[in-house]
Design a protein around this motif. Structure first.
Motif, PDB file in Angstrom:
ATOM      1  N   GLY A 830      -0.331   2.855 -40.429  1.00  0.00           N
ATOM      2  CA  GLY A 830      -0.172   1.988 -39.275  1.00  0.00           C
ATOM      3  C   GLY A 830      -0.200   0.513 -39.635  1.00  0.00           C
ATOM      4  N   TYR A 831      -0.415  -0.324 -38.622  1.00  0.00           N
ATOM      5  CA  TYR A 831      -0.440  -1.766 -38.846  1.00  0.00           C
ATOM      6  C   TYR A 831      -1.379  -2.423 -37.845  1.00  0.00           C
ATOM      7  CZ  TYR A 831       2.946  -1.655 -35.005  1.00  0.00           C
ATOM      8  OH  TYR A 831       3.574  -1.415 -33.811  1.00  0.00           O
ATOM      9  N   SER A 832      -1.795  -3.664 -38.186  1.00  0.00           N
ATOM     10  CA  SER A 832      -2.587  -4.484 -37.272  1.00  0.00           C
ATOM     11  C   SER A 832      -1.886  -5.829 -37.133  1.00  0.00           C
ATOM     12  CB  SER A 832      -4.007  -4.666 -37.819  1.00  0.00           C
ATOM     13  OG  SER A 832      -3.966  -5.234 -39.120  1.00  0.00           O
ATOM     14  N   LEU A 833      -2.202  -6.575 -36.077  1.00  0.00           N
ATOM     15  CA  LEU A 833      -1.525  -7.840 -35.788  1.00  0.00           C
ATOM     16  C   LEU A 833      -2.531  -8.986 -35.800  1.00  0.00           C
ATOM     17  CD1 LEU A 833       0.685  -6.662 -32.785  1.00  0.00           C
ATOM     18  CD2 LEU A 833       1.404  -6.895 -35.163  1.00  0.00           C
ATOM     19  N   ASP A 834      -2.089 -10.144 -36.329  1.00  0.00           N
ATOM     20  CA  ASP A 834      -2.948 -11.321 -36.254  1.00  0.00           C
ATOM     21  C   ASP A 834      -2.704 -12.064 -34.947  1.00  0.00           C
ATOM     22  OD1 ASP A 834      -1.011 -13.441 -38.573  1.00  0.00           O
ATOM     23  OD2 ASP A 834      -0.632 -12.812 -36.509  1.00  0.00           O
ATOM     24  N   PRO A 839       2.393  -8.753 -38.365  1.00  0.00           N
ATOM     25  CA  PRO A 839       1.778  -7.479 -38.731  1.00  0.00           C
ATOM     26  C   PRO A 839       1.226  -7.463 -40.152  1.00  0.00           C
ATOM     27  CG  PRO A 839       4.143  -7.309 -38.936  1.00  0.00           C
ATOM     28  CD  PRO A 839       3.883  -8.683 -38.390  1.00  0.00           C
ATOM     29  N   GLN A 840       0.188  -6.678 -40.347  1.00  0.00           N
ATOM     30  CA  GLN A 840      -0.295  -6.282 -41.666  1.00  0.00           C
ATOM     31  C   GLN A 840      -0.099  -4.770 -41.759  1.00  0.00           C
ATOM     32  OE1 GLN A 840      -4.283  -7.395 -43.634  1.00  0.00           O
ATOM     33  NE2 GLN A 840      -4.666  -5.316 -42.853  1.00  0.00           N
ATOM     34  N   ASN A 842      -0.499  -1.111 -43.299  1.00  0.00           N
ATOM     35  CA  ASN A 842      -1.572  -0.413 -44.005  1.00  0.00           C
ATOM     36  C   ASN A 842      -1.066   0.940 -44.515  1.00  0.00           C
ATOM     37  OD1 ASN A 842      -3.357  -2.512 -43.109  1.00  0.00           O
ATOM     38  ND2 ASN A 842      -3.541  -1.430 -41.143  1.00  0.00           N
ATOM     39  N   ARG A 851      -3.261  -3.190 -48.076  1.00  0.00           N
ATOM     40  CA  ARG A 851      -3.057  -4.013 -46.887  1.00  0.00           C
ATOM     41  C   ARG A 851      -1.938  -4.989 -47.240  1.00  0.00           C
ATOM     42  NH1 ARG A 851      -5.461  -0.309 -45.656  1.00  0.00           N
ATOM     43  NH2 ARG A 851      -7.606  -0.117 -44.884  1.00  0.00           N
ATOM     44  N   TYR A 853       0.585  -7.855 -46.079  1.00  0.00           N
ATOM     45  CA  TYR A 853       0.614  -8.887 -45.026  1.00  0.00           C
ATOM     46  C   TYR A 853       1.663  -9.947 -45.359  1.00  0.00           C
ATOM     47  CZ  TYR A 853      -1.292 -12.629 -42.012  1.00  0.00           C
ATOM     48  OH  TYR A 853      -1.485 -13.629 -41.097  1.00  0.00           O
TER      49      TYR A 853
END
Length: 946
Positions: A830-834, A839-840, A842, A851, A853
């Motif tokens: 998946g990914y995460s957002l700042d 997105p970062q 993963n 990770r 980015y």
């Protein structure tokens, strides 16, 4: 002074003689040219395919008149049957100056009537009583003039073919294209056989068949036995009286029951109380309505009835006062005369008063019967009130139903109803009404009201009835009184004399189509179709489609045409492919039409079809793609493609053809469109089995097969050349934007990111890699949105750089052998957002977590954007040695410490903590970075400039 004026005049004349003539139309310019040269240029430079499209295009629509119909019905000459005396040059003259020479048999006349009117047209028929003309203004219109009303008939010097037709063309080239196709029609001659000659004769069903339709409409089998009716769809259901009692004005309902024909002439509801005297008839009807309202949860019981409104109801329940929404009534008027209401009901004049036409189902004055809530509810879901489907569901939205109600409930010519009588349910009268409901055999038709219907006995078999007695006698008595006219009585009597014990499939189809009045819009064989009196109410949003853009399609052979699933979707699930047709396809309800679908599918047949052999499927699909585009037959010039309309006209979607049509019908239609659809604007590209584009590979059947194989891909079919599709732009502003969809050469697990500084990337979450980067605008998701999620996102902008397939992080000793699948030791997490929505990504490789980015940045020395990428790696079990592939290319050069140039266009900078190595591979070079990853954090930073 005279000499000066003369000299001035001569100078002006000289100047005008050498200056180009200004303001001339295309027709005027073409008339001045040599017809012989125009013919030569048309043969040399005219595009026969574009000419075929123009010939059938709605604003010109030569095919509307010049079509191969039976000789007696021809409006204009059949261009494929012109004799040798018609030269190519005379065809040019006929197009540019149609009235200069009028061909024998196609002359027009001017009729001067006694009241001073002049009517122009061609004579269709003439006798001692009347003259029938085909209007010069509207060739679909037949005008009947009584001989007593005619002062004079004189031959006209004007052709039915309009002047200035070439002015409808864009330019001279289009004229050459049209001329090229017209010359080819003459040269090729008529199509083989006479199967494609349309007849304009309209056949009526036999008296016996129409009698059976009436027997079903009047529900005679509710009292009399006829076993055949049990298998004849649709089963007749009288209106749901619980619905009626709940929604309708109870006072009007009582008046209707007391004398149905008096309140609504033409109703199929019989007079059940005709044997009673007037006071008893009124009391009995009132008691029955008290019974019905007592069991229906009547929404207006206890309230006073005043006109179309119910005293005591809140204004919010009333929706709107009829008198205060003129715009809504005007919208309703447009709907009533366009969506299909007037196919069955009479059109209305400017005062909303019915203008009766033959075979119309009268509506009468609705203001006493409905309030606006009731009529809106009925129009939105008529099957709740009338489950037999005779009143179809027209798929109206709530605002449309409300506007239509406002229009139909305008005060009548007699003024608005001012009745103020109240309605209070009387339990004693309700008990009496229930008794009468059974006694008068109302339960025979209206089931579900009381429980005694199953115990009722038959009143005898239909075949044993004496038409001179009982219901059909016209005399009042203890039987239903229908008040049929003489013709309907004759038809029922004809049916009773020869009641079949078993119906043929053709009879079942004819009866079902007549029962639902499908023949008001559709023609099957030579039965039914839109009449001349109603034709102008059938409208289109695109005149280029001609008649087929407004007139519903023929049902002749429809079971051989449509796949069963598609037919079911149309008749049951209101699927539509003709958004340009304002008349809507009604919905009659699944129970009512399921048998009709079976009959169409099992009985409609085509002659045997010989298909072309498919040797190389890929090659044939490529040919089909070419044929569909502007290098072939230019199908996309007229047809919608993947929901995207063409510039010319929105003909049915190419990407739904194979799902919709049976292959043998498609084959035969393509080879001879007018045979199946005389009004079609589809050109004949293979007349008599010969291709009009012999330069395209293969004979006619081979080309049709190629097109079919291409269309089998449906919405996944590749876009043909020539399709103009406006891009849908997805752009980044202050924050990054993401789109997770299929991208070119990446697949469905691509994740696109557009950054505010006009740099973009796609991360491949299937193979855990940076897949592409580019500058400028982000992406056009139109292919995905138009393809309902199945298309491909198109990167916008420029300077696109693609990266090699396969995971970037891998085992340096035993790397995964790259293919299109998912690497076995990699897992996307998946990914995460700042805070700026960047997105970062993963993911994992064996025991290493990653990770990944990306940020957009500006190179201050060049004022140019670039991408900075930071990978943070951590091992969960000891030290791991892995290899990171930063790039692959034909050539990779190290320009200085940490900087590498890939294929002379992409510059990659590796941070100071790591060393990049150029590795030679077969046919390529790789830039690899060895990494030692342990339980601590390892960080790699890369910068991409291009």
């Amino acid at each position: 002074m005279k000499n000066a004026c003369f000299i001035t005049f001569m100078i002006l004349a000289l100047v005008q003689s050498v200056l180009p003539v200004q303001g001339q139309t295309l027709s005027e310019r073409l008339v001045q040219e040599d017809p012989i040269k125009l013919v030569q240029q048309a043969r040399q430079n005219g595009d026969i395919v574009r000419g075929a499209i123009l010939f059938h295009q709605g604003n010109i629509n030569c095919a509307k008149c010049h079509r191969p119909i039976s000789e007696n019905d021809r409006i204009a000459p059949d261009l494929s049957r012109l004799g040798q005396e018609v030269t190519d040059e005379s065809i040019v003259e006929s197009i540019l100056q149609p009235s200069k020479t009028i061909r024998q048999g196609f002359e027009t006349v001017s009729v001067l009537t006694a009241d001073g009117r002049i009517i122009n047209g061609s004579v269709v028929s003439q006798d001692d009583q009347k003259v029938v003309l085909r209007s010069s203004q509207n060739i679909e219109q037949l005008i009947t003039i009584e001989q007593d009303d005619i002062d004079a008939i004189k031959p006209s010097t004007k052709s039915n073919m309009p002047d200035g037709l070439a002015n409808e063309l864009k330019d001279r080239q289009q004229f050459l294209d049209l001329l090229r196709y017209t010359l080819d029609l003459k040269q090729r001659g008529p199509t083989d056989g006479a199967s494609n000659e349309e007849t304009m004769v309209r056949r009526e069903l036999s008296d016996e068949t129409q009698g059976i339709v009436l027997i079903k409409k009047l529900n005679c089998v509710a009292c009399h036995d006829w076993k055949t009716a049990e298998t004849l769809p649709p089963l007749q259901h009288a209106p749901d009286l619980k619905w009626s009692a709940k929604w309708l004005n109870p006072n009007q309902l009582a008046e209707f029951i007391a004398d149905p024909q008096q309140i609504k002439p033409g109703t199929s509801m019989p007079h059940m109380l005709g044997h009673l005297d007037a006071p008893l008839r009124k009391d009995s009807a009132t008691a029955i309505v008290h019974f019905l309202t007592s069991i229906a949860g009547n929404r207006i019981a206890g309230n006073r009835i005043a006109g179309n409104r119910i005293a005591g109801q809140a204004d919010s329940e009333q929706h709107a006062d009829l008198g205060h929404d003129g715009e809504g009534a005007l919208r309703g008027e447009t709907l009533f005369h366009s969506v299909g209401c007037v196919a069955c009901h009479s059109p209305r004049d400017a005062m909303a008063i019915e203008q009766p036409l033959d075979d119309s189902i009268p509506l009468g004055d609705l203001t006493d019967k409905y309030d606006i809530n009731a009529l809106t509810a009925f129009l939105k879901n008529p099957h709740a009130a009338r489950p037999s489907g005779r009143m179809p569901n027209m798929q109206l939205t709530h605002p449309e139903a409300l506007d239509l109600s406002r229009y139909l409930l305008q005060p009548s010519e007699h003024g608005e109803n001012t009745s103020t009588s109240s309605w209070e349910i009387d339990s004693k009268l309700a008990r009496k009404g229930k008794q009468l409901f059974v006694e008068f055999r109302c339960v025979n038709c209206h089931t579900g009201i009381v429980d005694t219907a199953s115990s009722l006995t038959s009143l005898g078999a239909l075949a044993d009835l004496d038409p001179a007695r009982g219901c059909l006698s016209g005399d009042p008595g203890e039987w239903p009184e229908y008040r049929l006219d003489e013709l309907d009585q004759q038809r029922i009597q004809a049916a009773l004399r020869s009641l079949p014990t078993e119906l043929t499939a053709k009879q079942e189809i004819d009866i079902t189509l007549a029962t639902f009045n499908c023949v008001a819009c559709h023609r099957r064989d030579d039965v039914g179709g839109v009449t001349a009196a109603r034709s102008h109410h059938f409208q289109t949003t695109n005149l280029n489609l001609g008649e087929q853009g407004r007139i519903p399609p023929t049902l002749t052979g429809v079971g051989a045409k449509l796949n069963e699933k598609w037919m079911r979707d149309v008749l049951v699930n209101h699927r539509s492919i003709r958004p340009y047709m304002k008349t809507r396809m009604p919905q009659y309800g699944k129970p009512n039409v399921s048998r009709l679908i079976e009959l169409f599918q099992s009985n409609d047949r085509l002659s045997d079809t010989e298909f072309a052999t498919v040797d190389d499927l890929k090659e044939m699909q490529e040919l089909g793609l070419k044929i569909a585009g502007n290098q072939g037959l230019n199908c996309v010039a007229c047809h919608t493609f993947r929901y995207e309309q063409s510039d010319t006209m929105p003909a049915v979607d190419l990407t739904e053809m194979a799902e919709r049509l049976k292959k043998d019908w498609f084959y035969q239609y393509m080879l001879d469109p007018p045979r199946f659809s005389p009004n079609t604007v589809m050109p004949s590209f293979w007349p008599n089995g010969k291709a009009i584009r012999p330069d395209i590979v293969g004979d006619a059947k081979y080309q049709v097969e190629a097109l079919w194989q291409y269309l089998l891909d449906g919405r996944q079919a590749r876009t043909p050349r020539g399709l103009i599709v406006e891009p849908i732009e997805l752009l980044a502003s202050d924050e990054a934007v993401m789109l997770r969809r299929s991208y070119p050469e990446i697949g469905k697990r691509g994740i696109g990111v557009g950054y505010p500084n006009q740099v973009n990337l796609v991360f491949d979450s299937e193979q855990m890699r940076l897949a592409m980067i580019w500058k400028g605008k982000f992406a056009d998701p139109g292919g995905v949105w138009r393809g309902q999620g199945h298309g491909t996102v198109r990167p916008l902008g420029d300077h696109l750089v693609r990266f090699a397939r396969g995971p970037e992080i891998d085992d340096p000793v035993s790397p995964w052998i790259v293919d299109d699948g998912r690497p076995p030791h990699h897992r996307f997490k998946g990914y995460s957002l700042d805070e700026k929505m960047r997105p970062q990504f993963n993911y994992e490789f064996d025991n290493v977590t990653v990770r990944d980015y990306y940020v957009d940045a500006i190179d201050s020395s060049k004022n140019a954007p670039f991408i900075r990428r930071t990978l943070t790696l951590k091992s969960s079990s000891g030290e791991s040695s892995i290899s990171f592939r930063a790039a692959a290319g034909k050539t990779i050069k190290q320009t200085d410490d940490g900087n590498f140039l890939v294929d002379d266009r992409l510059q990659i900078r590796v941070d100071e903590k790591h060393v990049g190595t150029i590795v030679n591979q077969p046919n390529a070079q790789h830039l690899r970075i060895p990494l030692k990853v342990n339980e601590g954090v390892t960080q790699l930073t890369l910068e991409y400039r291009w």
